[in-house]
Design a protein around this motif. Sequence first.
Motif, short mmCIF file in Angstrom:
data_model
loop_
_atom_site.label_atom_id
_atom_site.label_comp_id
_atom_site.label_asym_id
_atom_site.label_seq_id
_atom_site.Cartn_x
_atom_site.Cartn_y
_atom_site.Cartn_z
N ALA A 90 0.86 -1.19 0.00
CA ALA A 90 0.00 0.00 0.00
C ALA A 90 0.89 1.24 0.00
CB ALA A 90 -0.89 -0.01 1.24
N ASP A 91 0.40 2.32 -0.57
CA ASP A 91 1.19 3.55 -0.69
C ASP A 91 1.78 3.99 0.64
OD1 ASP A 91 0.51 3.51 -3.35
OD2 ASP A 91 -0.91 5.18 -3.22
N ALA A 92 0.95 4.02 1.69
CA ALA A 92 1.42 4.49 3.00
C ALA A 92 2.49 3.58 3.56
CB ALA A 92 0.25 4.59 3.97
N GLU A 93 2.34 2.27 3.38
CA GLU A 93 3.34 1.32 3.88
C GLU A 93 4.66 1.46 3.12
OE1 GLU A 93 5.03 -1.48 6.37
OE2 GLU A 93 3.14 -0.39 6.58
N LEU A 94 4.58 1.60 1.81
CA LEU A 94 5.79 1.79 1.00
C LEU A 94 6.51 3.06 1.42
CD1 LEU A 94 7.66 1.00 -1.32
CD2 LEU A 94 6.08 2.17 -2.88
#
Length: 99
Positions: free
Chosen positions: A45-49
């Motif tokens: 997910a964008d936030a995790e990346l």
Amino acid sequence: MLESAQETTVEVFEATSCDETIIVSVDRNGASVGVQLEPKAMDLADAELASQIIRLNTLAYLRSQLALRLEMEGNHVENVGSFLPTEDQVAAFATTIDF
């Protein structure tokens, strides 16, 4: 007159995710010089990346600053600032990279 290009060597400090899908590089001054993402990293997910890139960048930065500390200590510079991390501090942060 013949001009020759001088080779410039840039000292780079890296931090890599455990699965080697994210590699972040900084220069001697701690400035970001690269982020390498393997295809598997794009599944995050964008936030995790973003979080993982920031954490790896922090580790690479700490490694660059530790190198400065060790160089200063090796040159017997007095009063090496407490703002430069110690080996123990860098190692402790490295243990938080569990992805």
